[in-house]
Design a protein around this motif. Sequence first.
Motif, PDB file in Angstrom:
ATOM      1  N   TRP A   9       0.827  -1.204   0.000  1.00  0.00           N
ATOM      2  CA  TRP A   9       0.000   0.000   0.000  1.00  0.00           C
ATOM      3  C   TRP A   9       0.857   1.248   0.000  1.00  0.00           C
ATOM      4  O   TRP A   9       1.931   1.270   0.591  1.00  0.00           O
ATOM      5  CB  TRP A   9      -0.826   0.052   1.282  1.00  0.00           C
ATOM      6  CG  TRP A   9      -2.088  -0.717   1.258  1.00  0.00           C
ATOM      7  CD1 TRP A   9      -2.291  -1.987   1.708  1.00  0.00           C
ATOM      8  CD2 TRP A   9      -3.365  -0.257   0.793  1.00  0.00           C
ATOM      9  NE1 TRP A   9      -3.603  -2.347   1.546  1.00  0.00           N
ATOM     10  CE2 TRP A   9      -4.279  -1.297   0.984  1.00  0.00           C
ATOM     11  CE3 TRP A   9      -3.805   0.934   0.237  1.00  0.00           C
ATOM     12  CZ2 TRP A   9      -5.624  -1.191   0.638  1.00  0.00           C
ATOM     13  CZ3 TRP A   9      -5.130   1.045  -0.115  1.00  0.00           C
ATOM     14  CH2 TRP A   9      -6.026  -0.006   0.087  1.00  0.00           C
TER      15      TRP A   9
ATOM     16  N   LEU B 161      -0.095   5.309   0.991  1.00  0.00           N
ATOM     17  CA  LEU B 161      -1.053   6.343   1.372  1.00  0.00           C
ATOM     18  C   LEU B 161      -0.401   7.672   1.056  1.00  0.00           C
ATOM     19  O   LEU B 161       0.719   7.941   1.511  1.00  0.00           O
ATOM     20  CB  LEU B 161      -1.400   6.263   2.858  1.00  0.00           C
ATOM     21  CG  LEU B 161      -2.501   7.237   3.300  1.00  0.00           C
ATOM     22  CD1 LEU B 161      -3.350   6.622   4.392  1.00  0.00           C
ATOM     23  CD2 LEU B 161      -1.939   8.561   3.761  1.00  0.00           C
TER      24      LEU B 161
ATOM     25  N   ARG C 253      -1.718  -1.079  -4.240  1.00  0.00           N
ATOM     26  CA  ARG C 253      -2.885  -0.242  -3.942  1.00  0.00           C
ATOM     27  C   ARG C 253      -2.424   1.106  -3.397  1.00  0.00           C
ATOM     28  O   ARG C 253      -1.417   1.176  -2.697  1.00  0.00           O
ATOM     29  CB  ARG C 253      -3.791  -0.921  -2.910  1.00  0.00           C
ATOM     30  CG  ARG C 253      -4.402  -2.206  -3.404  1.00  0.00           C
ATOM     31  CD  ARG C 253      -5.224  -2.864  -2.328  1.00  0.00           C
ATOM     32  NE  ARG C 253      -5.869  -4.059  -2.856  1.00  0.00           N
ATOM     33  CZ  ARG C 253      -6.387  -4.994  -2.105  1.00  0.00           C
ATOM     34  NH1 ARG C 253      -6.373  -4.888  -0.789  1.00  0.00           N
ATOM     35  NH2 ARG C 253      -6.964  -6.047  -2.651  1.00  0.00           N
TER      36      ARG C 253
ATOM     37  N   LEU D 132      -4.048   4.845  -1.582  1.00  0.00           N
ATOM     38  CA  LEU D 132      -5.137   5.657  -1.053  1.00  0.00           C
ATOM     39  C   LEU D 132      -4.651   7.091  -0.988  1.00  0.00           C
ATOM     40  O   LEU D 132      -3.658   7.385  -0.324  1.00  0.00           O
ATOM     41  CB  LEU D 132      -5.548   5.189   0.347  1.00  0.00           C
ATOM     42  CG  LEU D 132      -6.613   6.039   1.048  1.00  0.00           C
ATOM     43  CD1 LEU D 132      -7.947   5.981   0.293  1.00  0.00           C
ATOM     44  CD2 LEU D 132      -6.790   5.588   2.493  1.00  0.00           C
TER      45      LEU D 132
ATOM     46  N   ILE E  13     -15.184   7.929   0.145  1.00  0.00           N
ATOM     47  CA  ILE E  13     -14.097   7.173  -0.460  1.00  0.00           C
ATOM     48  C   ILE E  13     -14.540   6.779  -1.865  1.00  0.00           C
ATOM     49  O   ILE E  13     -15.527   6.070  -2.024  1.00  0.00           O
ATOM     50  CB  ILE E  13     -13.739   5.928   0.363  1.00  0.00           C
ATOM     51  CG1 ILE E  13     -13.342   6.340   1.774  1.00  0.00           C
ATOM     52  CG2 ILE E  13     -12.617   5.146  -0.310  1.00  0.00           C
ATOM     53  CD1 ILE E  13     -13.128   5.163   2.712  1.00  0.00           C
TER      54      ILE E  13
ATOM     55  N   TRP F 125      -7.929   4.651  -4.601  1.00  0.00           N
ATOM     56  CA  TRP F 125      -9.088   5.327  -4.034  1.00  0.00           C
ATOM     57  C   TRP F 125      -8.698   6.735  -3.620  1.00  0.00           C
ATOM     58  O   TRP F 125      -7.535   7.014  -3.341  1.00  0.00           O
ATOM     59  CB  TRP F 125      -9.577   4.603  -2.774  1.00  0.00           C
ATOM     60  CG  TRP F 125     -10.096   3.234  -2.997  1.00  0.00           C
ATOM     61  CD1 TRP F 125     -11.401   2.864  -3.177  1.00  0.00           C
ATOM     62  CD2 TRP F 125      -9.340   2.019  -3.042  1.00  0.00           C
ATOM     63  NE1 TRP F 125     -11.487   1.510  -3.340  1.00  0.00           N
ATOM     64  CE2 TRP F 125     -10.239   0.966  -3.259  1.00  0.00           C
ATOM     65  CE3 TRP F 125      -7.981   1.725  -2.928  1.00  0.00           C
ATOM     66  CZ2 TRP F 125      -9.835  -0.353  -3.358  1.00  0.00           C
ATOM     67  CZ3 TRP F 125      -7.565   0.409  -3.030  1.00  0.00           C
ATOM     68  CH2 TRP F 125      -8.495  -0.615  -3.245  1.00  0.00           C
TER      69      TRP F 125
ATOM     70  N   MET G 205      -9.906   9.427  -0.657  1.00  0.00           N
ATOM     71  CA  MET G 205     -10.704   9.725   0.526  1.00  0.00           C
ATOM     72  C   MET G 205     -10.771  11.248   0.647  1.00  0.00           C
ATOM     73  O   MET G 205      -9.745  11.916   0.749  1.00  0.00           O
ATOM     74  CB  MET G 205     -10.078   9.126   1.779  1.00  0.00           C
ATOM     75  CG  MET G 205     -10.855   9.463   3.044  1.00  0.00           C
ATOM     76  SD  MET G 205     -10.075   8.785   4.530  1.00  0.00           S
ATOM     77  CE  MET G 205     -10.530   7.054   4.361  1.00  0.00           C
TER      78      MET G 205
ATOM     79  N   LEU H  97      -8.459   3.186   9.274  1.00  0.00           N
ATOM     80  CA  LEU H  97      -7.437   2.787   8.309  1.00  0.00           C
ATOM     81  C   LEU H  97      -6.737   1.454   8.574  1.00  0.00           C
ATOM     82  O   LEU H  97      -6.536   0.702   7.614  1.00  0.00           O
ATOM     83  CB  LEU H  97      -6.397   3.905   8.142  1.00  0.00           C
ATOM     84  CG  LEU H  97      -6.887   5.082   7.305  1.00  0.00           C
ATOM     85  CD1 LEU H  97      -5.821   6.179   7.274  1.00  0.00           C
ATOM     86  CD2 LEU H  97      -7.259   4.662   5.894  1.00  0.00           C
TER      87      LEU H  97
ATOM     88  N   TRP I 229      -8.863  -1.136   7.165  1.00  0.00           N
ATOM     89  CA  TRP I 229      -9.111  -0.914   5.745  1.00  0.00           C
ATOM     90  C   TRP I 229      -7.933  -1.365   4.894  1.00  0.00           C
ATOM     91  O   TRP I 229      -8.112  -1.882   3.802  1.00  0.00           O
ATOM     92  CB  TRP I 229      -9.450   0.551   5.495  1.00  0.00           C
ATOM     93  CG  TRP I 229     -10.172   0.764   4.212  1.00  0.00           C
ATOM     94  CD1 TRP I 229     -11.465   0.455   3.931  1.00  0.00           C
ATOM     95  CD2 TRP I 229      -9.646   1.337   3.010  1.00  0.00           C
ATOM     96  NE1 TRP I 229     -11.776   0.803   2.640  1.00  0.00           N
ATOM     97  CE2 TRP I 229     -10.678   1.353   2.061  1.00  0.00           C
ATOM     98  CE3 TRP I 229      -8.409   1.841   2.662  1.00  0.00           C
ATOM     99  CZ2 TRP I 229     -10.498   1.845   0.779  1.00  0.00           C
ATOM    100  CZ3 TRP I 229      -8.231   2.337   1.389  1.00  0.00           C
ATOM    101  CH2 TRP I 229      -9.274   2.336   0.458  1.00  0.00           C
TER     102      TRP I 229
ATOM    103  N   PRO J 185     -10.037  -3.421   1.890  1.00  0.00           N
ATOM    104  CA  PRO J 185     -10.604  -2.118   1.532  1.00  0.00           C
ATOM    105  C   PRO J 185     -12.048  -2.150   1.050  1.00  0.00           C
ATOM    106  O   PRO J 185     -12.614  -1.104   0.779  1.00  0.00           O
ATOM    107  CB  PRO J 185      -9.682  -1.641   0.415  1.00  0.00           C
ATOM    108  CG  PRO J 185      -9.146  -2.883  -0.191  1.00  0.00           C
ATOM    109  CD  PRO J 185      -9.045  -3.876   0.929  1.00  0.00           C
TER     110      PRO J 185
ATOM    111  N   ASN K 191     -18.136   2.739   0.491  1.00  0.00           N
ATOM    112  CA  ASN K 191     -17.381   3.147  -0.688  1.00  0.00           C
ATOM    113  C   ASN K 191     -18.322   3.797  -1.691  1.00  0.00           C
ATOM    114  O   ASN K 191     -19.487   3.439  -1.780  1.00  0.00           O
ATOM    115  CB  ASN K 191     -16.753   1.932  -1.376  1.00  0.00           C
ATOM    116  CG  ASN K 191     -15.453   1.517  -0.760  1.00  0.00           C
ATOM    117  OD1 ASN K 191     -14.711   2.335  -0.258  1.00  0.00           O
ATOM    118  ND2 ASN K 191     -15.184   0.230  -0.793  1.00  0.00           N
TER     119      ASN K 191
END
Length: 165
Positions: free
Chosen positions: A6, A8, A58, A60, A73, A109, A111, A139, A142, A146, A155
């Motif tokens: 991930w 972020l 992924r 975010l 989201i 995604w 947010m 989080l 998630w 997710p 979502n």
Amino acid sequence: MGEVSWLLVGYGSLLRSDDGVGQRIAAAVAEWDLPGVRSLPQHQLTPELAQALSEVDRVLFVDAAIAGTTIEIHPLMPDRQGPVMGHSLTPSSLLGMSQWLYDHCPQAWLMSIPGEDFDLGEALSELVEERMGQVLDLLPGWFNNPTPLGPDVHNVSSRGPNRLS
């Protein structure tokens, strides 16, 4: 199969009150040192982030929203318009840039956290402080899954928006 990686990316100005919530969330998540999760606080989205996107499964993006009353989201798709330079980068244009440059686009995604004070200042409003706490509670789970976001979280999909109140 290996662990899902991930990224972020929390962005916004720390000098514009609630606009800095994305950066603050990213900084907090970075301190957690979660396996498989890299967190980058950013003032703004820059082309250099395309490489970081190319290295994960992924991503975010977390940003403040001027309008709205609930945290949303949204799944993202890459912008297929070709490379974009300058200060007009969006999460979707960065995804497209990652695809174009590195032949990889992570699942993504956005947010959006509604704010109420975007004037000059370094403090978050009480409402955004509360919303930030909700997001930070959400989080860790998630990142593991997710899709289901809990009883108060939804979502945004083709069926319509899902929100965290």
